[in-house]
Design an enzyme around this catalytic site. Structure first.
Site, short mmCIF file in Angstrom:
data_model
loop_
_atom_site.label_atom_id
_atom_site.label_comp_id
_atom_site.label_asym_id
_atom_site.label_seq_id
_atom_site.Cartn_x
_atom_site.Cartn_y
_atom_site.Cartn_z
N ASP A 21 0.82 -1.20 0.00
CA ASP A 21 0.00 0.00 0.00
C ASP A 21 0.87 1.26 0.00
OD1 ASP A 21 -2.34 1.42 0.00
OD2 ASP A 21 -2.73 1.21 2.14
N GLY A 22 0.37 2.30 -0.67
CA GLY A 22 1.04 3.60 -0.62
C GLY A 22 1.67 4.07 -1.92
N ASN A 69 -10.32 -2.90 -6.70
CA ASN A 69 -9.47 -2.02 -7.50
C ASN A 69 -10.02 -1.79 -8.91
OD1 ASN A 69 -6.31 -3.23 -6.10
ND2 ASN A 69 -7.59 -1.49 -5.50
N ARG A 189 1.59 -4.90 6.26
CA ARG A 189 0.92 -3.88 5.47
C ARG A 189 1.70 -2.57 5.59
NH1 ARG A 189 -5.29 -2.56 4.16
NH2 ARG A 189 -4.87 -0.79 2.79
N ARG A 195 -5.71 -2.11 8.45
CA ARG A 195 -6.85 -2.97 8.11
C ARG A 195 -6.36 -4.04 7.14
NH1 ARG A 195 -7.67 2.04 5.74
NH2 ARG A 195 -7.57 2.07 3.46
#
Length: 246
Positions: A21-22, A69, A189, A195
């Site tokens: 993520d990111g 997505n 994560r 989450r």
């Protein structure tokens, strides 16, 4: 002392799952389009795969593209699919060099046909490798996976090939897309989110979670080793008390 030197190789997690993520936030911070972040994220994937091979992680599963997505802007989805195709074609030789087997889970048939073809070809070319199994979760949703497993069992019961009293955790697990993969002991994560986003819900019932503020394009094997060291400091009791583990 670096984190790699602190790893206890007798207590390695067999399977690590990652939510990458990111990418978009990283690109925005660089004043670039989101797709630039996805492109840079590929470098992190390569480094983490090699890091897993380096220390002896047998299974690595990456959440590459979720069912949700698909709702992103079309130009971003199209770019992600092109990155996926080019990466698979470019890195198959490297996977073989590192003795890594490529695998995929999810609603693969929903991907563009070119992606499906290249993915299946790469999986075939790496099928003999044994050092590490790299699984890409593509067009993946854990709820979708669980519902599909329930449907398979319901059909089998209806056709009298399974007795309803034989349904247990092991039978249910055998109907999931991860049937030949052990449940992950560690889930990482990146980007500061806390989450699991519809990812391996059944499989992560007893997984240790590790959250880091590092954005995925900046995540490297030293960060991976840090997560492993953190994992090894935890006591995994599986419902027991500490004294029962000694």
């Amino acid at each position: 002392m670096g984190f790699k030197e602190q790893i206890d190789y007798s207590r390695l997690p067999k399977h690590i799952a990652v939510i990458m993520d990111g990418n978009g936030r990283w690109a925005k911070g660089q004043g670039k389009m989101r797709v630039f972040g996805h492109e840079q994220g590929v470098l992190s994937v390569k480094d983490i795969v090699e890091g897993c091979v380096e220390v002896g992680i047998e299974y690595l599963t990456l959440y590459a593209f979720s069912t949700e997505n698909w709702s992103r802007p079309k130009e971003e989805v199209d770019a992600l699919m092109q990155i996926l195709i080019s990466t698979i074609n470019k890195e198959t030789e490297t996977l073989n060099k590192n003795n890594v087997k490529l695998n995929a889970i999810g609603n693969i048939e929903s991907l563009p046909q070119e992606c499906i073809n290249d993915l299946k070809e790469a999986m075939d070319k790496t099928s003999h490798n044994q050092k590490c199994t790299l699984t890409l979760a593509l067009s993946y949703s854990s709820k979708w996976e669980i519902v599909n497993a329930a449907k398979k069992i319901a059909i089998a019961v209806k056709n009298d090939t399974i007795d309803i009293n034989d349904i247990d955790e092991n039978l249910f697990s055998s109907k999931l897309t991860t049937v030949n993969i052990p449940d992950p002991e560690l889930m990482i994560r990146t980007s500061g989110e806390h989450r699991i986003s519809n990812y391996l819900l059944w499989q992560m019932a007893y997984t240790e979670f590790y959250f880091t503020d590092v954005l995925w394009p900046d995540f490297r094997r030293e960060n991976l080793f840090e997560a492993i060291v953190d994992y090894q400091k935890r006591e995994r009791r599986f419902g027991k008390i500490s004294e029962q583990l000694n």
